[in-house]
Design a protein around this motif. Structure first.
Motif, PDB file in Angstrom:
ATOM      1  N   PRO A 256       0.840  -1.306   0.083  1.00  0.00           N
ATOM      2  CA  PRO A 256      -0.053  -0.034  -0.013  1.00  0.00           C
ATOM      3  C   PRO A 256       0.783   1.195  -0.187  1.00  0.00           C
ATOM      4  O   PRO A 256       1.620   1.389   0.983  1.00  0.00           O
ATOM      5  N   LEU A 257       0.705   1.961  -1.067  1.00  0.00           N
ATOM      6  CA  LEU A 257       1.831   2.654  -1.358  1.00  0.00           C
ATOM      7  C   LEU A 257       1.732   4.451  -0.525  1.00  0.00           C
ATOM      8  O   LEU A 257       2.578   4.999  -0.337  1.00  0.00           O
ATOM      9  N   GLU A 258       0.420   4.447   0.342  1.00  0.00           N
ATOM     10  CA  GLU A 258       0.209   5.885   0.818  1.00  0.00           C
ATOM     11  C   GLU A 258       0.548   5.480   2.204  1.00  0.00           C
ATOM     12  O   GLU A 258       0.346   6.505   2.989  1.00  0.00           O
ATOM     13  N   LEU A 259       0.878   4.398   2.881  1.00  0.00           N
ATOM     14  CA  LEU A 259       1.380   4.327   4.282  1.00  0.00           C
ATOM     15  C   LEU A 259       2.485   4.500   4.640  1.00  0.00           C
ATOM     16  O   LEU A 259       3.810   4.230   3.779  1.00  0.00           O
ATOM     17  N   LEU A 260       2.665   5.201   5.621  1.00  0.00           N
ATOM     18  CA  LEU A 260       4.183   5.799   6.194  1.00  0.00           C
ATOM     19  C   LEU A 260       4.437   4.908   7.388  1.00  0.00           C
ATOM     20  O   LEU A 260       3.758   4.404   8.130  1.00  0.00           O
ATOM     21  N   PRO A 261       5.713   4.996   7.420  1.00  0.00           N
ATOM     22  CA  PRO A 261       6.508   4.241   8.793  1.00  0.00           C
ATOM     23  C   PRO A 261       5.567   4.773   9.940  1.00  0.00           C
ATOM     24  O   PRO A 261       5.442   6.157   9.904  1.00  0.00           O
TER      25      PRO A 261
ATOM     26  N   GLU B 278      -6.415 -15.167 -11.180  1.00  0.00           N
ATOM     27  CA  GLU B 278      -6.011 -15.877 -12.496  1.00  0.00           C
ATOM     28  C   GLU B 278      -7.006 -15.142 -13.725  1.00  0.00           C
ATOM     29  O   GLU B 278      -6.097 -15.245 -14.640  1.00  0.00           O
ATOM     30  N   ASN B 279      -7.906 -14.848 -13.381  1.00  0.00           N
ATOM     31  CA  ASN B 279      -8.851 -14.325 -14.609  1.00  0.00           C
ATOM     32  C   ASN B 279      -8.559 -12.914 -14.486  1.00  0.00           C
ATOM     33  O   ASN B 279      -9.512 -12.211 -15.398  1.00  0.00           O
ATOM     34  N   GLN B 280      -8.053 -12.006 -13.884  1.00  0.00           N
ATOM     35  CA  GLN B 280      -8.007 -10.823 -13.797  1.00  0.00           C
ATOM     36  C   GLN B 280      -7.357  -9.927 -15.032  1.00  0.00           C
ATOM     37  O   GLN B 280      -6.337 -10.395 -15.423  1.00  0.00           O
ATOM     38  N   ASP B 281      -8.130  -8.975 -15.465  1.00  0.00           N
ATOM     39  CA  ASP B 281      -7.469  -8.068 -16.541  1.00  0.00           C
ATOM     40  C   ASP B 281      -6.418  -7.252 -15.859  1.00  0.00           C
ATOM     41  O   ASP B 281      -6.462  -6.811 -14.908  1.00  0.00           O
ATOM     42  N   THR B 282      -5.108  -7.078 -16.632  1.00  0.00           N
ATOM     43  CA  THR B 282      -4.160  -6.487 -15.926  1.00  0.00           C
ATOM     44  C   THR B 282      -3.610  -5.277 -16.951  1.00  0.00           C
ATOM     45  O   THR B 282      -3.931  -5.107 -18.068  1.00  0.00           O
ATOM     46  N   GLN B 283      -2.961  -4.767 -16.334  1.00  0.00           N
ATOM     47  CA  GLN B 283      -2.213  -3.610 -17.038  1.00  0.00           C
ATOM     48  C   GLN B 283      -0.533  -3.612 -16.771  1.00  0.00           C
ATOM     49  O   GLN B 283      -0.245  -4.222 -15.696  1.00  0.00           O
ATOM     50  N   SER B 284       0.191  -2.566 -17.323  1.00  0.00           N
ATOM     51  CA  SER B 284       1.602  -2.733 -17.244  1.00  0.00           C
ATOM     52  C   SER B 284       2.301  -1.908 -16.114  1.00  0.00           C
ATOM     53  O   SER B 284       3.275  -2.135 -15.521  1.00  0.00           O
ATOM     54  N   GLU B 285       1.406  -1.099 -15.368  1.00  0.00           N
ATOM     55  CA  GLU B 285       1.696  -0.154 -14.361  1.00  0.00           C
ATOM     56  C   GLU B 285       0.701  -0.315 -13.180  1.00  0.00           C
ATOM     57  O   GLU B 285      -0.439  -0.473 -13.410  1.00  0.00           O
ATOM     58  N   PRO B 286       1.144  -0.134 -11.735  1.00  0.00           N
ATOM     59  CA  PRO B 286       0.245  -0.024 -10.859  1.00  0.00           C
ATOM     60  C   PRO B 286      -0.354   1.285 -10.720  1.00  0.00           C
ATOM     61  O   PRO B 286       0.112   2.341 -11.478  1.00  0.00           O
ATOM     62  N   ASP B 287      -1.475   1.269 -10.026  1.00  0.00           N
ATOM     63  CA  ASP B 287      -2.112   2.743  -9.773  1.00  0.00           C
ATOM     64  C   ASP B 287      -1.499   3.448  -8.798  1.00  0.00           C
ATOM     65  O   ASP B 287      -0.347   2.911  -8.279  1.00  0.00           O
ATOM     66  N   GLU B 288      -1.555   4.591  -8.460  1.00  0.00           N
ATOM     67  CA  GLU B 288      -0.883   5.286  -7.859  1.00  0.00           C
ATOM     68  C   GLU B 288      -0.827   5.219  -6.031  1.00  0.00           C
ATOM     69  O   GLU B 288      -0.277   5.590  -5.334  1.00  0.00           O
TER      70      GLU B 288
ATOM     71  N   THR C  79      -1.667   1.714  -4.917  1.00  0.00           N
ATOM     72  CA  THR C  79      -1.332   0.609  -4.504  1.00  0.00           C
ATOM     73  C   THR C  79      -0.455  -0.088  -5.551  1.00  0.00           C
ATOM     74  O   THR C  79      -0.842  -0.147  -6.752  1.00  0.00           O
ATOM     75  N   TYR C  80       0.661  -1.054  -4.942  1.00  0.00           N
ATOM     76  CA  TYR C  80       1.334  -1.862  -5.764  1.00  0.00           C
ATOM     77  C   TYR C  80       0.857  -3.208  -5.673  1.00  0.00           C
ATOM     78  O   TYR C  80       0.995  -3.645  -4.619  1.00  0.00           O
ATOM     79  N   LEU C  81       0.334  -3.932  -6.511  1.00  0.00           N
ATOM     80  CA  LEU C  81      -0.363  -5.301  -6.353  1.00  0.00           C
ATOM     81  C   LEU C  81       0.199  -5.893  -7.725  1.00  0.00           C
ATOM     82  O   LEU C  81      -0.532  -5.730  -8.978  1.00  0.00           O
ATOM     83  N   HIS C  82       1.337  -6.878  -7.663  1.00  0.00           N
ATOM     84  CA  HIS C  82       1.620  -7.465  -9.031  1.00  0.00           C
ATOM     85  C   HIS C  82       1.396  -8.959  -9.110  1.00  0.00           C
ATOM     86  O   HIS C  82       1.403  -9.655  -7.975  1.00  0.00           O
ATOM     87  N   ILE C  83       0.689  -9.556 -10.020  1.00  0.00           N
ATOM     88  CA  ILE C  83       0.380 -10.619 -10.232  1.00  0.00           C
ATOM     89  C   ILE C  83       1.417 -11.487 -11.217  1.00  0.00           C
ATOM     90  O   ILE C  83       1.760 -11.364 -12.257  1.00  0.00           O
TER      91      ILE C  83
ATOM     92  N   HIS D  49      -8.674  -3.624 -11.900  1.00  0.00           N
ATOM     93  CA  HIS D  49      -9.682  -3.514 -10.669  1.00  0.00           C
ATOM     94  C   HIS D  49      -9.006  -3.389  -9.567  1.00  0.00           C
ATOM     95  O   HIS D  49      -9.413  -4.487  -8.704  1.00  0.00           O
ATOM     96  N   SER D  50      -8.050  -2.454  -9.291  1.00  0.00           N
ATOM     97  CA  SER D  50      -7.075  -2.607  -8.251  1.00  0.00           C
ATOM     98  C   SER D  50      -7.969  -2.699  -6.980  1.00  0.00           C
ATOM     99  O   SER D  50      -7.318  -3.248  -5.878  1.00  0.00           O
ATOM    100  N   GLY D  51      -9.129  -1.738  -6.690  1.00  0.00           N
ATOM    101  CA  GLY D  51      -9.739  -1.644  -5.366  1.00  0.00           C
ATOM    102  C   GLY D  51     -10.243  -3.173  -4.900  1.00  0.00           C
ATOM    103  O   GLY D  51     -10.040  -3.665  -3.814  1.00  0.00           O
TER     104      GLY D  51
END
Length: 221
Positions: A9-14, A79-89, A91-95, A107-109
């Motif tokens: 989750p890209l928006e969480l800080l330490p 397995e059936n998820q439509d994907t794209q080449s870049e994450p959204d701003e 969330t980073y979630l790579h399959i 559909h990152s949400g």
């Protein structure tokens, strides 16, 4: 099926920031999994601040074992998820599926929600966390609710249901509200929720009250 999900989750800080890698293999009805969680940036956080939040310098977590077979349908979702080449701003979630980099879900949400449910199943299975519980008064009818992510099971007044999709909808309606803006009470009154902190908060929206009744009926019928 062999699936690797890499998540941050890209928006969480330490001290809350973390990255997780979930490696999963499905053979017949057996789900073997390994989850590794690394907390990020804590070297820049003081010991006093970590202690105040209930953390330490090293709360990294590693687990391997089996998940309940009912989670298989959620793995098929990836397995059936439509994907794209870049994450959204946000969330980073790579399959990575069966040796192939599929990329990042469009559909990152929903994908993030399903990942977090799988992670919660591990945390319950490893006894790090307990099932999610709440109490609700709809009118004057009392419901004691429990969501067991370990078993992918919902219980209402100790009556169990494996209709997780309906239970998920109920969980969303009950918990997706701004509790900090609501006036809590120690007393039980009609149309209120106790989310587990010992206080009762009003459910003021008629639409939500009707939806809760409908979903409870679906789970108990």
């Amino acid at each position: 099926m062999k699936l690797t999900l890499s998540y941050q989750p890209l928006e969480l800080l330490p001290p809350f920031a973390y990255a997780a890698v979930f490696k999963i293999e499905v053979e017949d009805e057996v789900i073997s999994a390994q989850l590794d969680i690394e907390y990020l940036g804590r070297e820049h956080v003081s010991d006093d601040e970590l202690k105040a939040e209930g953390f330490t310098k090293n709360d990294d977590f590693s687990w391997s074992g089996e998940l309940d077979a009912r989670w298989k349908q959620d793995l098929v979702y990836f397995e059936n998820q439509d994907t794209q080449s870049e994450p959204d701003e946000h969330t980073y979630l790579h399959i990575h599926m069966n040796g192939v980099d599929k990329g990042f879900p469009k559909h990152s949400g929903e994908a993030e929600m399903r990942f977090q449910e799988l992670m919660q199943a591990v945390l319950e299975t490893s006894e790090i966390e307990s099932p999610l519980e709440a109490e609700v008064l709809v009118g004057n009818i009392h419901y004691a609710l429990q969501w067991s992510f370990q078993k992918r099971q919902v219980s209402i007044n100790k009556l169990s249901s494996y209709n997780w999709e309906v239970g998920r909808d109920l969980m969303s309606i009950l918990f997706n509200r701004d509790f900090e803006s609501l006036k809590p009470s120690k007393k039980t009154t009609a149309n209120t929720i106790n989310p587990g902190d010992g206080f009762w908060y009003p459910i003021e929206e008629t639409k939500s009250i009707n939806s809760i009744s409908r979903l409870v009926n679906q789970l108990t019928s």
